[in-house]
Motif scaffolding. Sequence first.
Motif, PDB file in Angstrom:
ATOM      1  N   ARG A 119      54.837  -0.873 -13.912  1.00 54.43           N
ATOM      2  CA  ARG A 119      56.150   0.052 -13.844  1.00 54.43           C
ATOM      3  C   ARG A 119      56.463   0.844 -15.024  1.00 54.43           C
ATOM      4  O   ARG A 119      56.944   2.179 -14.791  1.00 54.43           O
ATOM      5  N   ARG A 120      56.622   0.235 -16.206  1.00 54.18           N
ATOM      6  CA  ARG A 120      56.920   1.111 -17.323  1.00 54.18           C
ATOM      7  C   ARG A 120      55.991   2.228 -17.556  1.00 54.18           C
ATOM      8  O   ARG A 120      56.368   3.275 -17.734  1.00 54.18           O
ATOM      9  N   PHE A 121      54.667   1.975 -17.434  1.00 50.15           N
ATOM     10  CA  PHE A 121      53.613   2.950 -17.691  1.00 50.15           C
ATOM     11  C   PHE A 121      53.963   4.046 -16.637  1.00 50.15           C
ATOM     12  O   PHE A 121      53.908   5.326 -17.143  1.00 50.15           O
ATOM     13  N   LEU A 122      54.153   3.814 -15.436  1.00 50.90           N
ATOM     14  CA  LEU A 122      54.203   4.959 -14.426  1.00 50.90           C
ATOM     15  C   LEU A 122      55.462   5.423 -14.547  1.00 50.90           C
ATOM     16  O   LEU A 122      55.492   6.872 -14.634  1.00 50.90           O
ATOM     17  N   LEU A 123      56.687   4.921 -15.060  1.00 47.94           N
ATOM     18  CA  LEU A 123      57.841   5.529 -15.209  1.00 47.94           C
ATOM     19  C   LEU A 123      57.680   6.711 -16.337  1.00 47.94           C
ATOM     20  O   LEU A 123      58.155   7.748 -16.232  1.00 47.94           O
ATOM     21  N   GLN A 124      57.075   6.149 -17.523  1.00 47.48           N
ATOM     22  CA  GLN A 124      56.912   6.901 -18.584  1.00 47.48           C
ATOM     23  C   GLN A 124      56.106   8.148 -18.514  1.00 47.48           C
ATOM     24  O   GLN A 124      56.277   8.984 -19.132  1.00 47.48           O
TER      25      GLN A 124
END
Length: 252
Positions: free
Chosen positions: A221-226
């Motif tokens: 989730r964090r990677f995609l959002l970033q």
Amino acid sequence: ILLESALRRALEAGELQLHFQPQVDMDDGRPIGCEVLARWHHPELGTVSPARFIPLAEETGLILELGAWVLENACRLAKGWLDRGLDFGRIAVNVSGCQIRHRVICDQVAQALARSGLPPSRLELEVTEGFIMEKAEDAIGILEALRDQGITLAIDDFGTGYSSLVYLKRLPIHCLKIDQSFVRDLPEDREDAAICQAVIALGQALGLETLAEGVETEAQRRFLLQHGCRLGQGYLFSRPLPAEAFEKWLTR
Ligand code: G
Ligand code: G
Ligand code: MN
Ligand code: NA
């Protein structure tokens, strides 16, 4: 042949059921939509996976009836949610290339919307890349006719077929669904990370939404959002749920 007649009967006997998997804004967890996934509960065989019965329905032509049934029921349920003040965003229905190839899809959509009273802007159709590119000129015309009905279109399993970027520019689509095979090994797998970043950049350049499928971990989730992909779907947020459980999830 046994399974075929069983499937034909299942449609009439009400053995098919719809499940709904939430799609969320991965930044704040807000629901933005749901994907409709068909389930078959056979009295003896138990639950038959759509990965098994959808191809069968496509081979036998039963997909036309099944597809109409899914659309009608999905729209009817969604209209009920709206009437009860449950804001689910949009409802995304998978359509088979057969429904488009036979050109029945435009009438099926018009009928499902008219019968249910669901506003067209609430309905999204998921179409796979392979099919679109196989007969791109025909597909553009049909997809344009669908868009003109006021619904939106997403390319499912994006990246697994063979997209021509030329057609991508001309197709009246509004969302790219990043296939879960590219999400699974994020963020460690450098090639998958590069592919996701490229798809997100492509979406941004063409003014399209990108939605990641199969998001299971906080790190994904964090990677995609970033990297600019705000929308997601996957077990991290919720499994596909029966209608009642999905309604509860919305009001959680
Ligand atoms: O729900 P998952 O649990 O196993 O679904 C497996 C596959 O079946 C997915 O590729 C999904 O797109 C497809 N599928 C599920 N429901 C439908 C449907 O109503 N119509 C079509 N054409 N495909 C569906
Ligand atoms: O091909 P399509 O994208 O329409 O199918 C979605 C499929 O992915 C369904 O079978 C659904 O049950 C499954 N699915 C949804 N979320 C996840 C997830 O987080 N992980 C895995 N492994 N599968 C998922
Ligand atoms: Mn899908
Ligand atoms: Na997919």
